[in-house]
Design an enzyme around this catalytic site. Structure first.
Site, mmCIF file in Angstrom:
data_model
loop_
_atom_site.group_PDB
_atom_site.id
_atom_site.type_symbol
_atom_site.label_atom_id
_atom_site.label_comp_id
_atom_site.label_asym_id
_atom_site.label_seq_id
_atom_site.Cartn_x
_atom_site.Cartn_y
_atom_site.Cartn_z
ATOM 1 N N GLU A 1 129.321 106.563 41.899
ATOM 2 C CA GLU A 1 128.858 107.831 41.337
ATOM 3 C C GLU A 1 127.337 107.914 41.325
ATOM 4 O OE1 GLU A 1 132.587 108.984 38.415
ATOM 5 O OE2 GLU A 1 130.831 108.059 37.488
ATOM 6 N N CYS B 1 119.872 109.777 39.848
ATOM 7 C CA CYS B 1 120.280 108.463 39.347
ATOM 8 C C CYS B 1 121.317 107.923 40.325
ATOM 9 C CB CYS B 1 120.870 108.593 37.939
ATOM 10 S SG CYS B 1 121.527 107.035 37.287
ATOM 11 N N CYS C 1 130.399 96.312 38.928
ATOM 12 C CA CYS C 1 129.297 95.472 38.445
ATOM 13 C C CYS C 1 129.866 94.145 37.967
ATOM 14 C CB CYS C 1 128.556 96.178 37.300
ATOM 15 S SG CYS C 1 127.038 95.339 36.765
ATOM 16 N N CYS D 1 128.281 94.037 30.732
ATOM 17 C CA CYS D 1 127.632 94.484 29.501
ATOM 18 C C CYS D 1 128.658 95.225 28.644
ATOM 19 C CB CYS D 1 126.437 95.382 29.816
ATOM 20 S SG CYS D 1 125.120 94.528 30.709
ATOM 21 N N CYS E 1 128.812 99.354 28.454
ATOM 22 C CA CYS E 1 128.689 100.132 29.687
ATOM 23 C C CYS E 1 130.034 100.233 30.389
ATOM 24 C CB CYS E 1 127.656 99.456 30.603
ATOM 25 S SG CYS E 1 127.480 100.233 32.216
ATOM 26 N N SER F 1 115.942 99.766 37.653
ATOM 27 C CA SER F 1 116.302 99.261 36.329
ATOM 28 C C SER F 1 117.111 97.975 36.477
ATOM 29 C CB SER F 1 117.132 100.311 35.587
ATOM 30 O OG SER F 1 117.575 99.802 34.340
ATOM 31 N N SER G 1 116.447 96.825 30.936
ATOM 32 C CA SER G 1 117.458 97.226 29.951
ATOM 33 C C SER G 1 117.471 96.156 28.863
ATOM 34 C CB SER G 1 118.839 97.330 30.616
ATOM 35 O OG SER G 1 118.853 98.382 31.545
ATOM 36 N N ASN H 1 126.111 106.630 24.254
ATOM 37 C CA ASN H 1 127.186 107.510 24.711
ATOM 38 C C ASN H 1 128.499 106.741 24.650
ATOM 39 O OD1 ASN H 1 125.310 109.657 25.631
ATOM 40 N ND2 ASN H 1 124.656 108.030 27.026
ATOM 41 N N CYS I 1 123.999 107.907 30.413
ATOM 42 C CA CYS I 1 123.731 106.474 30.508
ATOM 43 C C CYS I 1 124.921 105.650 30.039
ATOM 44 C CB CYS I 1 122.505 106.149 29.652
ATOM 45 S SG CYS I 1 122.053 104.422 29.653
#
Length: 348
Positions: free
Chosen positions: A93, A106, A113, A117, A120, A196, A219, A296, A339
């Site tokens: 995305e 972005c 990943c 984390c 996320c 990032s 981050s 979020n 985010c």
């Protein structure tokens, strides 16, 4: 059967060499190269100033695995989230975030990943593979077209803050930026690009050694090792002291802008003591800006967003202590584009 080579992985000189072998004039190679990068053609058929036999020969001899937009969602705040389908069926995305002064893309650098984390959505996915540099370039080029179509303005900024850890796909991320900033690509200034990282210290130092021109965001999200390790397992091998040293090394080598990203979680990292720890880290690194980010919520995580009063108190305390901090309001929350929310949901 031999696998065909991706034509975008060839330099102009290499394409010229191939064309000489094919008995084609060398200026045709330059035309093809312009279609690949400057004009962002999606396939050989679109290269309309080439003869049909030449287009057929290219199709027969080379791969051209460009990505395409699989689905889009439009937020009430103008944010546009796109789901991109890669040539092998994988999905990633990317997001267009428009404001009155900026058009920001972005973009993702990995399918899934590996860092896990705890806050996320992408961290709850397995890492399937790295994106190739030309796939990352395609993301940016397609989002740039969206920006032009919706606002009449080109992209002004790019952030590598989508799915994946950019510094674990180091070579492709740097090569994608090389193409994006090239005059035969999108000719964007590297100063308008921010990469990032969750904190891969060894690769942050490598960025310094490679004298990169773009900006770096860490981050952070917690300013002591115990808390940071709870939410970001990478901290166990890349603790705050190691990260501070690597960021200072990066800045000394490049003098590029460094920023911190700090998501506020209710009753976890939003107290005055947490702010003091953040201030301590801030004073150890030449940080240009601390982005305080609204959390979020995602289905998989237990975290909550602090109250507006708690957020305001945290910001005021940082301000009183001369920290250059900005509260970043989340964009695209209603379409899971904010985010930490990117996860290739089937409802896109």
């Amino acid at each position: 059967m031999m696998r065909k080579q991706n034509i975008r992985h060839l330099s102009l000189a290499q394409i010229q060499e191939v064309f000489e072998q094919m008995g084609e004039k060398s200026f045709r190679a330059k035309q093809v190269y312009e279609w690949l990068w400057l004009k962002q053609a999606p396939d050989f058929e679109s290269m309309t100033n080439l003869s049909k036999p030449l287009r057929a020969a290219l199709e027969e001899n080379f791969d051209f695995p460009s990505i395409r937009i699989d689905a889009t969602q439009h937020s009430t705040d103008g944010t546009i989230k796109s789901r991109f389908r890669l040539h092998d069926g994988h999905l990633v995305e990317g997001v267009l975030i428009p404001t009155s002064t900026r058009q920001t893309a972005c973009v993702s650098s990995q399918v899934g990943c590996s860092l896990s984390c705890k806050f996320c959505a992408t961290g709850f996915m397995d890492r399937k593979r790295n994106l190739e540099f030309d796939e990352i370039f395609d993301e940016v080029a397609l989002i740039n077209k969206q920006a032009i179509e919706t606002s009449g303005k080109k992209l002004t900024n790019i952030v590598y803050m989508g799915m994946g850890e950019p510094l674990l796909n180091y070579r492709n991320v740097l090569k994608s930026i090389e193409k994006i900033t090239s005059t035969d690509g999108l000719a964007m200034s590297p100063k308008r690009i921010t990469v990032s990282t969750a904190g891969v210290a060894k690769m942050i130092q490598q960025l310094g050694d490679d004298q990169v021109k773009f900006n770096l965001a860490l981050s952070l999200h917690a300013a002591n090792d115990k808390k940071r390790s709870q939410i970001m397992p990478i901290n166990e091998t890349n603790n705050l002291k190691v990260l501070v040293d690597s960021l200072n090394y990066f800045y000394k080598a490049t003098e590029n802008e460094i920023s911190f990203e700090y998501i506020l979680f209710k009753d976890f990292n939003d107290s005055e003591k947490d702010a003091d720890e953040l201030i301590k880290i801030y004073r150890q690194v030449p940080v240009d800006l601390v982005n305080i980010i609204e959390y979020n919520p995602i289905d998989q995580a237990r975290f909550q967003k602090p109250s507006p009063e708690a957020t305001e108190a945290f910001m005021e305390y940082l301000g009183k202590n001369r920290v250059n901090a900005r509260l970043r309001r989340s964009r695209g929350k209603d379409i899971d584009a904010a985010c930490g929310q990117l996860a290739n949901k089937a409802t896109v």
